[in-house]
Motif scaffolding. Structure first.
Motif, PDB file in Angstrom:
ATOM      1  N   LYS A  14      -3.898  -2.414   5.220  1.00 50.85           N
ATOM      2  CA  LYS A  14      -3.972  -1.256   4.557  1.00 50.85           C
ATOM      3  C   LYS A  14      -3.657  -0.106   5.680  1.00 50.85           C
ATOM      4  N   THR A  67      -1.818  -8.163  12.040  1.00 51.72           N
ATOM      5  CA  THR A  67      -1.102  -8.832  10.844  1.00 51.72           C
ATOM      6  C   THR A  67       0.196  -9.332  11.296  1.00 51.72           C
ATOM      7  N   ASP A 117      -9.393  -4.123   7.383  1.00 55.59           N
ATOM      8  CA  ASP A 117      -8.268  -4.177   6.551  1.00 55.59           C
ATOM      9  C   ASP A 117      -7.200  -3.634   7.286  1.00 55.59           C
ATOM     10  N   CYS A 126      -3.737  -2.993  14.706  1.00 52.82           N
ATOM     11  CA  CYS A 126      -3.288  -3.549  13.095  1.00 52.82           C
ATOM     12  C   CYS A 126      -1.878  -4.197  13.107  1.00 52.82           C
ATOM     13  N   ASP A 142     -13.118  -1.834   8.427  1.00 52.49           N
ATOM     14  CA  ASP A 142     -13.521  -2.903   7.560  1.00 52.49           C
ATOM     15  C   ASP A 142     -12.869  -4.122   7.891  1.00 52.49           C
ATOM     16  N   THR A 150       0.856  -0.965  -0.084  1.00 51.59           N
ATOM     17  CA  THR A 150      -0.074  -0.001   0.110  1.00 51.59           C
ATOM     18  C   THR A 150       0.755   1.283  -0.113  1.00 51.59           C
ATOM     19  N   TRP A 154     -10.676   1.539   6.721  1.00 54.59           N
ATOM     20  CA  TRP A 154      -9.838   0.394   6.578  1.00 54.59           C
ATOM     21  C   TRP A 154      -9.848  -0.306   7.687  1.00 54.59           C
TER      22      TRP A 154
END
Length: 90
Positions: A24, A53, A21, A49, A19, A2, A16
């Motif tokens: 991102k 991840t 994501d 995040c 959602d 990204t 994001w």
């Protein structure tokens, strides 16, 4: 990969995040947190995040910074310590 424009907005990063994501949203929050490292919300969003991840060791620092403003951070902190079998800390 990204690409984050200089003007990447917090609103877009939050979308994001909402959602799910996280990949991102992560670089956007990383950039935002550099300019406001004590912001509890940014620390929470970036920490989640990182956790989602695959970077739990890094995430725990940011999640701890988000407390006491963001109580939901305890969920991720508890999950982290449980995964490490550190139940007293969880």
């Amino acid at each position: 990969m990204t690409t984050i424009c200089y003007g990447q907005s917090q609103a877009q990063a939050k979308k994001w995040f909402a959602d799910g994501d996280y990949a991102k949203a992560k670089p956007a929050f990383a950039k935002l947190i550099k300019s406001n490292p004590k912001n509890g919300s940014l620390n929470y969003w970036y920490g989640v995040c990182l956790m989602e991840t695959g970077y739990p060791e890094e995430a725990i620092t940011y999640l701890n910074k988000s407390i006491p403003k963001i109580v939901r951070a305890y969920r991720y902190i508890g999950d982290y310590y449980c995964a490490k079998e550190l139940y007293a800390e969880a």
